[in-house]
Design a protein around this motif. Structure first.
Motif, PDB file in Angstrom:
ATOM      1  N   LYS A 413       5.434 -11.028 -27.971  1.00  0.00           N
ATOM      2  CA  LYS A 413       6.125 -11.164 -26.716  1.00  0.00           C
ATOM      3  C   LYS A 413       6.742  -9.798 -26.574  1.00  0.00           C
ATOM      4  N   GLY A 414       7.343  -9.321 -27.572  1.00  0.00           N
ATOM      5  CA  GLY A 414       8.084  -7.965 -27.858  1.00  0.00           C
ATOM      6  C   GLY A 414       7.029  -6.654 -27.820  1.00  0.00           C
ATOM      7  N   LYS A 415       6.089  -6.845 -28.445  1.00  0.00           N
ATOM      8  CA  LYS A 415       4.989  -5.866 -28.580  1.00  0.00           C
ATOM      9  C   LYS A 415       4.240  -5.777 -27.268  1.00  0.00           C
ATOM     10  N   MET A 416       4.147  -6.714 -26.393  1.00  0.00           N
ATOM     11  CA  MET A 416       3.280  -6.803 -25.230  1.00  0.00           C
ATOM     12  C   MET A 416       4.240  -6.198 -24.253  1.00  0.00           C
ATOM     13  N   ASP A 417       5.500  -6.479 -24.376  1.00  0.00           N
ATOM     14  CA  ASP A 417       6.613  -5.810 -23.218  1.00  0.00           C
ATOM     15  C   ASP A 417       6.500  -4.299 -23.679  1.00  0.00           C
ATOM     16  N   SER A 418       6.372  -3.825 -24.883  1.00  0.00           N
ATOM     17  CA  SER A 418       6.753  -2.426 -25.299  1.00  0.00           C
ATOM     18  C   SER A 418       5.373  -1.868 -24.619  1.00  0.00           C
ATOM     19  N   ILE A 419       4.274  -2.357 -24.880  1.00  0.00           N
ATOM     20  CA  ILE A 419       3.079  -1.913 -24.358  1.00  0.00           C
ATOM     21  C   ILE A 419       2.802  -1.573 -22.653  1.00  0.00           C
ATOM     22  N   ILE A 420       3.481  -2.846 -21.970  1.00  0.00           N
ATOM     23  CA  ILE A 420       3.637  -2.713 -20.734  1.00  0.00           C
ATOM     24  C   ILE A 420       4.568  -1.714 -20.092  1.00  0.00           C
ATOM     25  N   GLU A 421       5.779  -1.699 -20.860  1.00  0.00           N
ATOM     26  CA  GLU A 421       6.661  -0.763 -20.467  1.00  0.00           C
ATOM     27  C   GLU A 421       6.415   0.725 -20.345  1.00  0.00           C
ATOM     28  N   TYR A 422       5.490   0.952 -21.444  1.00  0.00           N
ATOM     29  CA  TYR A 422       4.956   2.133 -21.946  1.00  0.00           C
ATOM     30  C   TYR A 422       3.997   2.678 -20.837  1.00  0.00           C
ATOM     31  N   TYR A 423       3.069   1.793 -20.342  1.00  0.00           N
ATOM     32  CA  TYR A 423       2.136   2.267 -19.313  1.00  0.00           C
ATOM     33  C   TYR A 423       2.863   2.191 -17.919  1.00  0.00           C
ATOM     34  N   GLU A 424       3.848   1.515 -17.812  1.00  0.00           N
ATOM     35  CA  GLU A 424       4.523   1.536 -16.562  1.00  0.00           C
ATOM     36  C   GLU A 424       5.319   2.784 -16.314  1.00  0.00           C
ATOM     37  N   LYS A 425       5.866   3.316 -17.471  1.00  0.00           N
ATOM     38  CA  LYS A 425       6.434   4.583 -17.324  1.00  0.00           C
ATOM     39  C   LYS A 425       5.568   5.655 -17.227  1.00  0.00           C
ATOM     40  N   LYS A 426       4.417   5.507 -17.541  1.00  0.00           N
ATOM     41  CA  LYS A 426       3.502   6.541 -17.517  1.00  0.00           C
ATOM     42  C   LYS A 426       2.914   6.847 -16.301  1.00  0.00           C
ATOM     43  N   ILE A 427       2.755   5.622 -15.552  1.00  0.00           N
ATOM     44  CA  ILE A 427       2.171   5.520 -14.315  1.00  0.00           C
ATOM     45  C   ILE A 427       3.069   6.007 -13.390  1.00  0.00           C
ATOM     46  N   ILE A 428       4.387   5.853 -13.476  1.00  0.00           N
ATOM     47  CA  ILE A 428       5.489   6.108 -12.585  1.00  0.00           C
ATOM     48  C   ILE A 428       5.629   7.730 -12.554  1.00  0.00           C
ATOM     49  N   LYS A 429       5.717   8.012 -13.857  1.00  0.00           N
ATOM     50  CA  LYS A 429       6.047   9.367 -14.149  1.00  0.00           C
ATOM     51  C   LYS A 429       4.776  10.454 -13.476  1.00  0.00           C
ATOM     52  N   GLU A 430       3.444   9.961 -13.649  1.00  0.00           N
ATOM     53  CA  GLU A 430       2.239  10.686 -12.895  1.00  0.00           C
ATOM     54  C   GLU A 430       2.491  10.630 -11.649  1.00  0.00           C
ATOM     55  N   ALA A 431       2.880   9.395 -11.025  1.00  0.00           N
ATOM     56  CA  ALA A 431       2.873   9.603  -9.330  1.00  0.00           C
ATOM     57  C   ALA A 431       3.926  10.340  -9.192  1.00  0.00           C
ATOM     58  N   LEU A 432       5.200  10.362  -9.735  1.00  0.00           N
ATOM     59  CA  LEU A 432       6.247  11.297  -9.269  1.00  0.00           C
ATOM     60  C   LEU A 432       5.823  12.781  -9.289  1.00  0.00           C
ATOM     61  N   ILE A 433       5.019  13.149 -10.152  1.00  0.00           N
ATOM     62  CA  ILE A 433       4.643  14.476 -10.544  1.00  0.00           C
ATOM     63  C   ILE A 433       3.523  14.866  -9.273  1.00  0.00           C
ATOM     64  N   ALA A 434       2.859  13.837  -9.144  1.00  0.00           N
ATOM     65  CA  ALA A 434       1.830  13.980  -7.852  1.00  0.00           C
ATOM     66  C   ALA A 434       2.406  14.274  -6.443  1.00  0.00           C
ATOM     67  N   ASN A 435       3.667  13.515  -6.406  1.00  0.00           N
ATOM     68  CA  ASN A 435       4.436  13.363  -5.087  1.00  0.00           C
ATOM     69  C   ASN A 435       5.394  14.379  -5.033  1.00  0.00           C
ATOM     70  N   GLN A 436       5.492  15.385  -6.249  1.00  0.00           N
ATOM     71  CA  GLN A 436       6.530  16.358  -6.157  1.00  0.00           C
ATOM     72  C   GLN A 436       8.057  15.672  -6.218  1.00  0.00           C
ATOM     73  N   PHE A 437       7.997  14.615  -7.015  1.00  0.00           N
ATOM     74  CA  PHE A 437       9.228  13.649  -7.295  1.00  0.00           C
ATOM     75  C   PHE A 437       9.912  13.449  -5.901  1.00  0.00           C
ATOM     76  N   SER A 438       8.898  12.921  -4.957  1.00  0.00           N
ATOM     77  CA  SER A 438       9.313  12.507  -3.625  1.00  0.00           C
ATOM     78  C   SER A 438       9.569  10.858  -3.762  1.00  0.00           C
ATOM     79  N   LYS A 439      10.805  10.482  -3.629  1.00  0.00           N
ATOM     80  CA  LYS A 439      10.618   8.892  -3.921  1.00  0.00           C
ATOM     81  C   LYS A 439      10.109   8.110  -3.092  1.00  0.00           C
TER      82      LYS A 439
END
Length: 462
Positions: A413-439
């Motif tokens: 469970k810990g390993k799966m949570d780490s993978i999910i959090e990693y890609y969640e962070k990556k997706i949110i970061k890429e979306a923020l950059i694409a939208n010039q950090f407009s929430k």
């Protein structure tokens, strides 16, 4: 035509008007700016309101304050001012006493013109040397021995706070982290803010030298110790006595050198290469490496006893991609420095910060510094800065972060949570950059509400 250069400001204090006038004419002809007075009150006002380099003063003033009294007062107001005392033959003992209170020299009446000019010249040159020395020290600290560690990252701030607690002890410090994360700057911070700051900070890269050269650099050598040793040489340990020795890339040090280093750390003494005389030293050791020393121990490439000796206090410096909040303040600092260097007035906008935060910085702070240097140099003065580098994802950095995160977990469970959090962070970061950090725009794109997005941003420190 010979151009005269304004040298220094000189104050003459003597209650005999003839002496004041004579010295004023003589020194003015030598292109000094001369102030004169016959009483202590006016003298104090001049020293307080003018920049006086040298004061020439009669010891036996016919005033409430003697020359010695004024000497003591002036040394409190302007400690670096040179003061020459004038005295008669019957007052030599008093003149010598004045030297104890900080007078630079004394002159006997009648005043010899050539001797006076020589003494003034000597004190002017001495003042210039002191100023040059202070300037060079300042330049070294600001440009070569930079020790101001800039961060807004909580984990890095905690490291600085912990170092503040131990920096005045002789405790060995081990700094780990990727190349370019600021390990040497952190080492300099520990030295230049500690009670050893007046001692030398001596650094050496263990990976840059062969084993024989490294031994010679660390411990010095005697004349004739080996081919090419034509004279005695002082090693880094001797140079760092009462200061700090910084050993970078200690993980690349051979086992033989490791053994010799361990003996020095245990005995606080050593012999030069080819020598027999024991040399005692008081050195605080700070080491650094970008390698996993525990893995090297398991591979038989690093001594376990040395590891425990250097690992009394250990700090791991995060890569820049894991302390994104530092990018803005670091860039502002670098732009200020390079604007001054290139005599420019370059500015930066929020879009540029977004571009920088999108990069993974495999070279860390060193890479960021070089990118800003290049951008300031190439951007036209008073224009918005433009950065010239590729911002695409660097798979190796991402893979390393993911692997490290997953391996740190023990359960499935810990390993799966780490993978999910990693890609969640990556997706949110890429979306923020694409939208010039407009929430608002980012939340709409990801189909989540602003509050959830804000919580995620805070959680992942985006």
């Amino acid at each position: 035509m010979k151009v005269k250069i304004n040298k220094k400001n000189i104050l003459i204090i003597d209650d005999e008007e003839g002496i004041r006038k004579g010295l004023q004419v003589m020194l003015t002809n030598e292109n000094y700016k001369v102030f004169t007075t016959g009483n202590a009150l006016d003298a104090s006002d001049i020293v307080t309101n003018e920049t006086i380099d040298i004061a020439i003063m009669d010891i036996n003033l016919k005033d409430k304050k003697s020359g010695i009294d004024l000497l003591k007062e002036f040394k409190k107001i302007v400690p670096q001012m040179s003061i020459l005392m004038i005295t008669g033959y019957g007052c030599i003992e008093t003149a010598i006493e004045s030297m104890k209170w900080g007078a630079s020299d004394y002159l006997l009446k009648p005043i010899d013109r050539n001797k006076l000019l020589d003494v003034i010249k000597k004190n002017c040159e001495l003042k210039e040397l002191r100023n040059d020395n202070q300037f060079l020290k300042t330049e070294l600290l600001e440009n070569v021995y930079t020790y101001n560690f800039i961060t807004r990252n909580p984990e890095t701030t905690h490291i600085l706070q912990t170092i503040d607690k131990v920096k005045n002890s002789s405790t060995t410090i081990l700094l780990t982290g990727e190349s370019g994360t600021g390990k040497e700057v952190m080492a300099r911070y520990a030295h230049f803010t500690s009670n050893r700051k007046n001692g030398n900070f001596v650094g050496i890269n263990s990976a840059a030298l062969s084993e024989s050269l490294l031994l010679s650099e660390l411990f010095g050598h005697e004349k004739g110790a080996f081919t090419g040793a034509v004279s005695d040489k002082i090693g880094k340990f001797e140079l760092a006595n009462n200061g700090t020795l910084f050993l970078d890339e200690i993980g690349d040090m051979s086992l033989d050198v490791q053994a010799k280093l361990l003996r020095v750390l245990e005995a606080n003494s050593f012999e030069r290469v080819g020598g027999t005389k024991k040399i005692n030293v008081n050195v605080r050791l700070i080491t650094a490496t970008n390698k996993d020393l525990v893995s090297l121990i398991n591979e038989g490439k690093f001594r376990k006893d040395l590891y425990y000796r250097i690992n009394v206090m250990s700090f791991n410096l995060l890569p820049l991609r894991k302390r994104v909040e530092d990018i803005e303040v670091l860039v502002e600092n670098f732009i200020k420095k390079f604007n001054l260097k290139y005599n420019k007035n370059i500015i930066i906008n929020e879009n540029s910060f977004a571009q920088l935060k999108a990069h993974l910085w495999p070279g860390n702070i060193r890479e960021l510094r070089n990118v800003v240097d290049n951008a300031v140099l190439l951007t036209e003065d008073s224009q918005t800065i433009k950065f010239n580098f590729q911002t695409e994802s660097l798979n190796k950095c991402e893979d390393d972060d993911l692997i490290s995160s997953v391996q740190s977990e023990e359960t499935l469970k810990g390993k799966m949570d780490s993978i999910i959090e990693y890609y969640e962070k990556k997706i949110i970061k890429e979306a923020l950059i694409a939208n010039q950090f407009s929430k608002t725009k980012t939340a709409d794109q990801l189909n989540i509400n602003r509050k959830t997005l804000s919580n995620k941003i805070e959680k992942y420190k985006l």
